[in-house]
Write a protein that holds these residues in place. Structure first.
Motif, PDB file in Angstrom:
ATOM      1  N   GLN A  54       1.236  -1.099   0.188  1.00 25.95           N
ATOM      2  CA  GLN A  54      -0.369  -0.819   0.085  1.00 25.95           C
ATOM      3  C   GLN A  54       0.654   1.423  -0.257  1.00 25.95           C
ATOM      4  N   ARG A  55       0.340   2.440  -0.929  1.00 24.28           N
ATOM      5  CA  ARG A  55       1.271   3.481  -1.275  1.00 24.28           C
ATOM      6  C   ARG A  55       0.996   4.400   0.380  1.00 24.28           C
ATOM      7  N   ILE A  56       2.646   4.465   0.848  1.00 28.12           N
ATOM      8  CA  ILE A  56       2.310   5.552   2.176  1.00 28.12           C
ATOM      9  C   ILE A  56       3.446   6.693   1.082  1.00 28.12           C
ATOM     10  N   ALA A  57       3.826   6.408   0.684  1.00 30.63           N
ATOM     11  CA  ALA A  57       4.250   8.510   0.430  1.00 30.63           C
ATOM     12  C   ALA A  57       4.755   7.784  -1.856  1.00 30.63           C
ATOM     13  N   LEU A  58       4.260   9.169  -1.968  1.00 33.49           N
ATOM     14  CA  LEU A  58       4.719   9.577  -3.788  1.00 33.49           C
ATOM     15  C   LEU A  58       5.443  10.729  -4.132  1.00 33.49           C
ATOM     16  N   HIS A  59       6.379  10.218  -4.282  1.00 34.07           N
ATOM     17  CA  HIS A  59       7.429  12.176  -4.691  1.00 34.07           C
ATOM     18  C   HIS A  59       7.642  11.790  -5.819  1.00 34.07           C
ATOM     19  N   LEU A  60       7.875  13.153  -6.151  1.00 33.88           N
ATOM     20  CA  LEU A  60       8.769  13.666  -7.449  1.00 33.88           C
ATOM     21  C   LEU A  60       9.877  13.952  -7.004  1.00 33.88           C
ATOM     22  N   GLU A  61      11.306  13.114  -7.985  1.00 31.95           N
ATOM     23  CA  GLU A  61      12.212  13.543  -7.433  1.00 31.95           C
ATOM     24  C   GLU A  61      13.319  14.623  -9.134  1.00 31.95           C
ATOM     25  N   ILE A  62      13.943  15.209  -8.588  1.00 26.38           N
ATOM     26  CA  ILE A  62      14.133  16.166  -9.575  1.00 26.38           C
ATOM     27  C   ILE A  62      15.649  15.841  -9.126  1.00 26.38           C
ATOM     28  N   ASP A  63      16.327  14.980  -9.594  1.00 27.26           N
ATOM     29  CA  ASP A  63      17.739  14.824 -10.004  1.00 27.26           C
ATOM     30  C   ASP A  63      18.738  14.044 -10.939  1.00 27.26           C
ATOM     31  N   GLU A  64      20.397  13.841 -10.343  1.00 19.84           N
ATOM     32  CA  GLU A  64      20.481  13.086 -11.595  1.00 19.84           C
ATOM     33  C   GLU A  64      19.855  11.760 -11.163  1.00 19.84           C
ATOM     34  N   VAL A  65      20.623  11.320  -9.969  1.00 24.17           N
ATOM     35  CA  VAL A  65      19.770  10.166  -9.525  1.00 24.17           C
ATOM     36  C   VAL A  65      19.128  10.084  -8.125  1.00 24.17           C
ATOM     37  N   PRO A  66      18.081   9.713  -8.566  1.00 21.55           N
ATOM     38  CA  PRO A  66      17.121   9.903  -7.060  1.00 21.55           C
ATOM     39  C   PRO A  66      18.288   9.327  -5.643  1.00 21.55           C
ATOM     40  N   ARG A  67      17.860  10.027  -4.566  1.00 21.80           N
ATOM     41  CA  ARG A  67      18.462   9.814  -3.208  1.00 21.80           C
ATOM     42  C   ARG A  67      18.756   8.445  -2.892  1.00 21.80           C
ATOM     43  N   LEU A  68      17.528   7.538  -2.910  1.00 19.86           N
ATOM     44  CA  LEU A  68      17.302   6.451  -2.120  1.00 19.86           C
ATOM     45  C   LEU A  68      18.503   5.594  -3.119  1.00 19.86           C
ATOM     46  N   LEU A  69      18.120   5.434  -4.348  1.00 17.47           N
ATOM     47  CA  LEU A  69      19.415   4.653  -4.875  1.00 17.47           C
ATOM     48  C   LEU A  69      20.469   4.628  -4.383  1.00 17.47           C
ATOM     49  N   ARG A  70      21.596   5.616  -3.424  1.00 14.04           N
ATOM     50  CA  ARG A  70      22.353   6.385  -3.370  1.00 14.04           C
ATOM     51  C   ARG A  70      22.568   5.396  -2.346  1.00 14.04           C
ATOM     52  N   ALA A  71      24.254   4.631  -2.389  1.00  9.21           N
ATOM     53  CA  ALA A  71      24.321   4.063  -0.945  1.00  9.21           C
ATOM     54  C   ALA A  71      24.704   5.215  -0.331  1.00  9.21           C
ATOM     55  N   PRO A  72      24.394   5.384   1.171  1.00  6.57           N
ATOM     56  CA  PRO A  72      24.978   5.616   1.921  1.00  6.57           C
ATOM     57  C   PRO A  72      26.210   5.613   2.368  1.00  6.57           C
ATOM     58  N   ARG A  73      26.721   6.816   2.992  1.00  2.00           N
ATOM     59  CA  ARG A  73      28.317   6.634   2.871  1.00  2.00           C
ATOM     60  C   ARG A  73      28.081   6.091   4.688  1.00  2.00           C
ATOM     61  N   GLU A  74      27.325   5.933   5.575  1.00  2.00           N
ATOM     62  CA  GLU A  74      27.790   4.593   6.682  1.00  2.00           C
ATOM     63  C   GLU A  74      27.796   3.162   6.338  1.00  2.00           C
ATOM     64  N   ASP A  75      27.022   3.211   5.183  1.00  2.00           N
ATOM     65  CA  ASP A  75      26.807   1.794   4.920  1.00  2.00           C
ATOM     66  C   ASP A  75      28.539   1.246   3.496  1.00  2.00           C
TER      67      ASP A  75
END
Lengths: 393, 219, 147
Positions: C100-121
């Motif tokens: 079930q959808r909990i949020a719907l965003h439009l992201e304007i970026d070269e790569v969506p943030r969630l796809l980038r690996a977090p630095r701590e990771d």
């Protein structure tokens, strides 16, 4: 002891690898863990956590760019103890909260608070339940949150109208609030008195904010209030550890800052002057503005128009029902639900008629008196001839 | 007092009170005028008084050339804002709903943007009328405090309504309450000032026309 | 419990009305794209916070179209990322474990943030790899030392 509505839908269904934080002290119990630790222990990855924060930002009506700030703050947030008091209410508020579709971010928030007393949801009853409340108050003195739904008979009213375990609502509220960090009044009954306070208010009901002095009160009004707003306020407290910015009714501006009218998707029809005039006419079928059918959207401040109900399915105006103004004070007594906002309560026609009749009677009297005066003046009029006048000179 | 308390006060008891004062005051004055009647005319009628009265009632809407030449500003601006005020009062949807709930009769209304534009023109007209009154030496000499009072109560009704419609005053219940309060002040002031011309102008026109009609002359 | 989506809904009467609430979002996207080009600053637009009427969201998505990239992330339920026909404009749909959808965003970026690996990771990954290599150096079944 207390059964949270969300215990069976805890996060962790994800099969992601756990990333234990090196600094996380292993000996910490669930009550002292930060939210970040608790989520990670439940198998939530950093990406999952970031997603959770993005959804939380939406829920708190913050711009999505705040997600990173929320992530940083939530990493450090602690589980607050919550005591939920239900007084003169219909349980609609609790229903709204627990029936919000699950599992959701709301449930994650509920999982991260420690709901120590809620007499509808908790398994314990009688002395054991009251004992849980006292224990939570004692263990978390000065830092727990009190959530109240329902109004209560005021200090001058007969306390017998509403009691729990033989304790009057008034005494229980005052006793519980003493050691609280803040009070969240949930639903229109708790915030403004709601239905119990409606004319003629037989039980002498008052709102929570009428009684609490010297403690912050946050009002989440609505009948019922939006579940996302209840959890949003708790999330905000959890995230930033401080109370949100409030409006003149102590409602968080993030959710109550804009009127239904200003955020309504049917607003373009109001601006064009296209109105439904009955519930099944052409205008109603075309989704035109519901002002003439009694919509109180222009004076009502709430988040329904964008957050919507049932997981974003719909909201009253979208289903063709005018807004009742349920999040505003005294909405029960503010005129008919299906009368336009400009129509005053009461019988204006009768007032006009009675005043008109009285005016006509007075006017006729005054007029007749003036006529009589004129007549008697005419009668006592004495004629003089030019000769007589000349003699007098 | 919160803004909603204020709105409920203005919509509830204050509105009923204003309505009662308005109705009593106005009806007293009109009934008094009618009961008082006019002096009996013993001369033989040379024309129909009723027809003459009704004709003048209508014909006074036309400006005669002489008046227009003498005071074109008053005629043009006065006509514009009077018509604008009446349209905003009678043909705005929330007002039609209010009238229907009070009198039980309703009529079609104009789309909101049309009323909005007309209200803006009315406000400009009222402001121009005040400026002209203050600048014109003769008008200023003739003006009494009552003239400025009735200008103010009229202007405030239109202004607060315009602000409420555009939701300029926040929160909205405060803005709407101020408009309703302004309308109530207008209603209360009306029977006791020159504002009674809204109703008595037509009685005066009728009597005027009837006198001339009876004499068989044009007016 | 059956989900709300399973309840059959039949719409009578008029065909879909355009409530006109979708088009202004395109203006916002335009500004965001220009900003990304000029200063490299990304933007997220929360579509859940928009006063959409029935059909408005679909109308917006139809206008945006579908691009070349789509990605899915499994973390706390799935997240679906779809590039729109406008390069650099991403539709990010956050779902819970029940889809079930909990949020719907439009992201304007070269790569969506969630796809980038977090630095701590990245740091954790490096540590993990080091640990494995150290382990392997002591006892490496595939290395040349095994000959």
């Amino acid at each position: 002891m207390v059964k949270s509505s969300a215990t069976d839908t805890a996060p962790g269904s994800s099969n992601e690898t756990t990333h234990p934080t090196p600094s996380a002290p292993e000996h910490r119990g669930p009550d002292t863990m930060t939210l970040g630790e608790s989520l990670r222990r439940n198998g939530v990855s950093r990406r999952g956590f970031l997603k959770f924060c993005a959804a939380t930002a939406s829920m708190m009506a913050l711009p999505p760019s705040m997600a990173l700030a929320i992530a940083e703050a939530l990493e450090q947030a602690r589980r607050p103890s919550v005591i939920w008091l239900s007084f003169q209410e219909c349980t609609g508020c609790t229903e709204a909260l627990t029936r919000s579709f699950s599992p959701t971010v709301e449930n994650l928030i509920l999982d991260t608070i420690s709901l120590d007393y809620h007499h509808t949801l908790q398994a314990a009853a009688g002395d054991a339940a009251e004992h849980a409340r006292e224990q939570a108050m004692h263990a978390n003195a000065g830092s727990y949150l009190v959530v109240v739904d329902g109004s209560l008979p005021g200090p001058k009213a007969n306390p017998g109208y509403s009691t729990i375990a033989g304790i009057s609502n008034y005494d229980m509220l005052m006793d519980t609030v003493k050691g609280a960090a803040a009070v969240v009044a949930v639903g229109t009954c708790a915030t403004f008195g709601g239905l119990p306070k409606a004319d003629p208010n037989p039980s002498g009901a008052v709102a929570v904010q009428d009684l609490i002095k010297g403690k912050p009160v946050i009002n989440v009004s609505g009948c019922p209030p939006m579940p996302m707003v209840i959890t949003g306020v708790l999330a905000q407290y959890l995230t930033f550890g401080k109370l949100p910015e409030l409006d003149e009714y102590n409602r968080p501006l993030a959710f109550f800052g804009q009127s239904i009218h200003d955020r309504c998707y049917r607003r373009p029809f109001y601006d064009k002057g296209l109105f439904a005039e009955s519930f099944d006419d052409e205008g109603a079928k075309k989704g035109w503005c519901l002002y003439r059918l009694g919509c109180k959207g222009p004076m009502t401040y709430n988040a329904c128009a964008t957050m919507k109900w049932n997981g974003g399915t719909s909201w009253p105006v979208e289903s063709g029902a005018p807004c009742l103004g349920c999040s505003e004070p005294n909405f029960w007594d503010a005129g008919g639900f299906y009368e336009a906002l400009s129509v005053p309560p009461g019988k204006s026609g009768d007032t006009l008629l009675a005043a008109g009749v009285a005016g006509a009677a007075v006017g006729a009297g005054v007029g007749l008196m003036a006529r009589g005066k004129a007549k008697s003046a005419a009668k006592s009029h004495q004629t003089v001839t030019v000769d007589e006048l000349e003699q007098q000179l | 007092m919160t803004s909603m308390d204020f709105l409920m006060l203005t919509k509830g008891p204050l509105f009923q009170a204003a309505l009662a004062i308005f109705a009593i005051g106005l009806v007293v004055r009109i009934v008094e005028i009618l009961v008082l009647g006019r002096a009996h005319n013993y001369a033989e009628p040379r024309g129909n008084a009723v027809v003459g009265g009704l004709r003048t009632l209508y014909k006074r809407f036309h400006t005669d050339a002489g008046t227009f030449k003498a005071a074109p500003f008053d005629v043009v601006v006065g006509t514009i804002w009077h018509i604008g005020f009446i349209i905003a009062l009678l043909l705005f949807i929330p007002h039609v709903e209010l009238i229907e709930s009070t009198l039980g009769i309703a009529w079609p209304a104009l789309p909101n943007p049309v009323v909005d534009a007309i209200t803006a023109i009315t406000l400009l007209g009222l402001m121009a009328a005040l400026v002209h009154r203050l600048m014109h030496p003769v008008k200023r000499f003739l003006s009494t405090p009552e003239d400025y009072l009735i200008w103010a109560v009229t202007f405030l009704v239109a202004l607060t309504g315009y602000l409420a419609y555009h939701r300029v005053i926040n929160p909205y219940p405060l803005g709407l309450g101020l408009h309703i309060l302004a309308a109530e002040i207008f209603l209360v002031v009306l029977p006791f000032t020159k504002l009674t011309h809204i109703f008595t102008a037509f009685i005066a026109r009728y009597y005027n026309g009837a006198i001339f009609g009876r004499k068989g002359v044009q007016s | 419990m059956t989900s709300l989506g399973e309840i059959p809904v039949r719409v009578e009467g008029e065909t879909q009305v355009d409530f006109g609430n979708a088009r202004p979002i395109l203006g916002e996207v335009r500004h965001a794209l220009a900003r990304l080009l000029d200063s490299g600053e990304p933007t997220q637009i929360d579509l859940g916070a928009m006063p959409f009427g029935p059909g408005d969201e679909q109308r917006l998505l139809d206008w945006l179209g579908r691009g070349e990239v789509n990605a899915s992330i499994e973390a706390l339920g799935p997240t679906r990322i779809q590039e729109t026909a406008l390069r650099g404009v991403w539709l990010v749909e956050y779902l819970n474990a029940d889809e079930q959808r909990i949020a719907l965003h439009l992201e304007i970026d070269e790569v969506p943030r969630l796809l980038r690996a977090p630095r701590e990771d990245l740091r954790d990954g490096l540590a993990e790899l080091d640990a494995r290599l150290a382990d392997a150096d002591g006892n490496d079944p595939t290395g040349p030392a095994a000959d």
